[in-house]
Design a protein around this motif. Structure first.
Motif, short mmCIF file in Angstrom:
data_model
loop_
_atom_site.label_atom_id
_atom_site.label_comp_id
_atom_site.label_asym_id
_atom_site.label_seq_id
_atom_site.Cartn_x
_atom_site.Cartn_y
_atom_site.Cartn_z
N THR A 1 -32.62 -44.94 30.99
CA THR A 1 -33.04 -43.72 30.31
C THR A 1 -32.57 -43.66 28.88
OG1 THR A 1 -31.06 -42.65 31.15
CG2 THR A 1 -33.09 -42.32 32.39
N LYS A 2 -31.75 -44.61 28.50
CA LYS A 2 -31.18 -44.53 27.16
C LYS A 2 -30.43 -43.23 26.94
CE LYS A 2 -32.31 -48.22 24.65
NZ LYS A 2 -31.24 -48.96 23.94
N THR B 1 -16.05 -35.02 21.99
CA THR B 1 -17.46 -35.02 22.37
C THR B 1 -18.35 -35.31 21.18
OG1 THR B 1 -16.93 -33.37 24.03
CG2 THR B 1 -19.26 -33.69 23.50
N ILE C 1 -21.10 -38.25 20.83
CA ILE C 1 -22.50 -37.94 20.56
C ILE C 1 -22.98 -38.62 19.29
CG2 ILE C 1 -24.13 -36.10 20.00
CD1 ILE C 1 -22.67 -34.28 21.86
N TYR D 1 -29.23 -43.62 21.64
CA TYR D 1 -28.96 -43.00 22.94
C TYR D 1 -28.91 -41.48 22.82
CZ TYR D 1 -27.99 -47.31 25.38
OH TYR D 1 -28.12 -48.52 26.00
N SER D 2 -29.38 -40.81 23.85
CA SER D 2 -29.13 -39.38 23.94
C SER D 2 -27.89 -39.21 24.79
CB SER D 2 -30.27 -38.67 24.64
OG SER D 2 -31.49 -39.05 24.08
N VAL D 3 -27.19 -38.12 24.60
CA VAL D 3 -26.08 -37.88 25.51
C VAL D 3 -26.20 -36.50 26.13
CG1 VAL D 3 -24.81 -38.49 23.43
CG2 VAL D 3 -23.79 -36.94 25.05
N ILE D 4 -25.93 -36.46 27.40
CA ILE D 4 -25.93 -35.18 28.07
C ILE D 4 -24.50 -34.82 28.40
CG2 ILE D 4 -27.50 -36.51 29.55
CD1 ILE D 4 -27.14 -34.45 31.68
N THR D 5 -24.16 -33.60 28.07
CA THR D 5 -22.79 -33.13 28.23
C THR D 5 -22.66 -32.34 29.52
OG1 THR D 5 -22.71 -32.86 25.84
CG2 THR D 5 -20.94 -31.87 27.11
N ASP E 1 -20.13 -30.11 31.58
CA ASP E 1 -18.86 -29.40 31.50
C ASP E 1 -18.48 -28.93 32.89
OD1 ASP E 1 -16.78 -27.62 31.14
OD2 ASP E 1 -17.57 -26.84 29.26
N PRO F 1 -26.79 -33.97 38.14
CA PRO F 1 -27.33 -34.43 36.86
C PRO F 1 -27.05 -35.90 36.57
CG PRO F 1 -25.47 -32.91 36.57
CD PRO F 1 -25.85 -32.87 38.00
N LEU G 1 -30.73 -41.19 36.17
CA LEU G 1 -30.81 -40.23 35.09
C LEU G 1 -29.98 -40.58 33.87
CD1 LEU G 1 -31.44 -36.57 36.06
CD2 LEU G 1 -32.85 -38.30 34.99
#
Lengths: 349, 349
Positions: B65-66, B84, B88, B96-100, B102, B116, B121
């Motif tokens: 998914t990069k 963070t 990012i 790349y995208s990053v999903i955080t 918490d 998630p 994913l």
DNA sequence: CTGTTAGCGCTTTCAT
DNA sequence: ATGAAAGCGCTAACAG
């Protein structure tokens, strides 16, 4: 990264259980009809094989990822991270993941937001403080967006914000009551929104008979350092000093406080000071900080709820919500305001 | 949400351009052979139609998914939000995208991280301060994880951390030099890691001839309030006071500072104080805060780089990196340390 | 209730 | 260099 190189798919389960893929799919999607006995069998085999659905394939199929993005200008702001937490918590309670996109605007980086958000990757976008307006505008054609803090500029979106006018009214009343008649304002970053709010403030202050000269309207950039600088600059001028300095955030106020302190003035006797946010630190500055209080967490929560609604029903009319603001009275404006009871726990939800 | 309900796909472009889907695909994937003229045509038609590849379908096809996830215990900590941002920024520079995610551990919510993160994913996981160890442990079997701050516990992962021992050494040296011999320690949340670090500190302090009695080892929870409480409790005891209070974070130090101030003691003359993080606020407390300085941003950056390596080559041996720590000397330990030059801009990268 | 058959939008052999 | 076709893993009609 060792064994499971071969992922187990719905097909494997189907074959092993002697049923069709669709049956397996059904057992995993609540609300579908499948006989108890096959369901049991499928489930058993599934866990036995270590199967779990691949969200990617799922998403491609139903074209919804069950994730929404929140794009923010800078997560290092306490205020913003609280908003974000509000969004994340509420959304995850409803089965959504949220991806946080930090444009780092305050750092002049303006990272592009489009790639992670484009296409089906997210179901909706929450835009915090007009972060990446141009790109968002484009995306708003394809998926719902709700704006926090600053109204959508040139596109359709729901809006959740703060009732600044009310807050300014209350604050100005309080200042007048405490005889702080000459006000200096240190705003945040100078942009359309800040200028607008600043003008609101001036208007309201003047309508109450308070004095706000134009030379005392300054702009900072949300950091303590910028507040320190602005304040220092002000103190160097050979004029009379303001009675009170109203800052656009607690961080700015912290810096201003330090500058005043360094210059040998007393707070609040010589110069009073106000912050905005009622952040974690505001009770712990010396003296403690009078600040405009509203809950960023609830702001985020509300925005999430609006998003949930919108996701359910695309055709709703555009909505707007504003949250009320209170003056949190502490020592930085008037010494008699601190009460011991104020020292209890942090507010959380 | 108006016009573009029908997404334009690779197929549309192919048809319109009179070529095969695969050709379109190739033009969009650098390094494939496609004649200049068809490439030009395809590109033209594509922009004309407003086509852009659907990452979801792409991901399903290549099963990557990069995007990588960073899971953090609580983004309201300045320190953590800086880490963070480091992650990012570097990751997005590499596409790349990053999903955080918490987990809000500090709020007792322990939101599940699995959904998630499961399956395709995300390509990898960066685990900040041992946030959701159990779930991560499981996931670590399927995809690379790198740990920040606390070492992986019971699973394989790269590690990027802070050289606490070195920092403690330096700090203790400095304290000894300033004749602060009796030390009190206010730690963060009491967990395995905090206890370990606390023991390290005690060992090092003692090895330098400083005094650290067990009753002066306290635990807080990272908030100013918890620091305030801990300090207040300490001051109530009918004992002699420590010469210096070392806090696990600047926020805790802020609270402690307030408690000391309220109790009528002077800092640093009666009690000195140290923070940790060199956060935004540490220059602006009164007095300014001596603190252990390391760059959370660089910590995150390093972790991101390690992740990038690992993503490129799964079979690398497990790596460990630690970053060095300095003592940032300010007035809260010794009055003579503040220099005017320190008041310049915030450090950023 | 369950199996069959098409897709979702893209990449990737494999030919040509 | 390009096209045809298979497939990534899942859901969604449509029949039974």
């Amino acid at each position: 990264m060792s064994p499971l190189n071969k992922r187990v798919t719905i097909k494997d389960v189907a074959k092993e259980a002697g049923v069709a893929k669709s049956t397996v799919s059904r057992t995993f999607n609540a609300g579908e009809s499948v006989s108890p006995v096959t369901k049991e069998k499928v489930l058993r085999i599934a866990t036995q094989l270590g199967y779990s659905p691949n969200p990617l394939a799922q998403a491609l199929s139903v074209s919804s990822t069950k994730t929404v993005a929140i794009v923010i200008p800078n997560m290092e702001s306490i205020h913003i991270s609280q908003v974000t937490r509000g969004v994340i918590n509420t959304l995850s309670k409803h089965g959504y993941s949220v991806i946080t996109v930090d444009t780092s605007e305050n750092f002049g980086m303006q990272t592009s937001v489009h790639k992670p958000l484009a296409n089906q990757l997210v179901d909706g976008i929450i835009n915090c403080y007009a972060s990446a307006n141009d790109e968002i505008k484009q995306l708003s054609l394809m998926k719902p967006v709700v704006c926090i803090g600053d109204k959508p500029d040139g596109y359709e979106a729901d809006y959740v914000g703060i009732d600044y006018e009310q807050g300014y009214h209350r604050l100005c009343h309080y200042l007048k009551e405490k005889n702080k008649n000459n006000i200096c304002l240190i705003n945040g970053q100078r942009d359309r929104y800040a200028v607008g709010r600043s003008e609101d403030f001036q208007r309201i202050a003047r309508s109450l008979g308070l004095s706000m000269v134009d030379e005392w309207v300054l702009y900072a950039n949300w950091t303590p350092y910028s507040g320190y600088q602005a304040m220092q600059e002000l103190l160097c001028r050979e004029e009379k000093k303001p009675d009170v300095v109203v800052c656009a955030s607690d961080m700015v106020a912290l810096g201003a406080l330090k500058a005043i302190n360094n210059a040998g003035y007393r707070v609040p006797e010589d110069i009073a000071i106000c912050g905005m946010d009622d952040s974690m630190i505001s009770k712990y500055t010396i003296p403690s900080l009078t600040t405009l209080k509203f809950s960023p967490y609830r702001l985020g929560k509300k925005a999430a709820e609006v998003m949930l609604e919108r996701l359910k029903n695309k055709d709703l009319v555009r909505t707007e919500h504003v949250m009320s603001v209170d003056v949190e009275k502490r020592n930085s404006v008037s010494r008699d305001e601190d009460h011991l009871e104020q020292w209890k726990g942090e507010n959380d939800e």
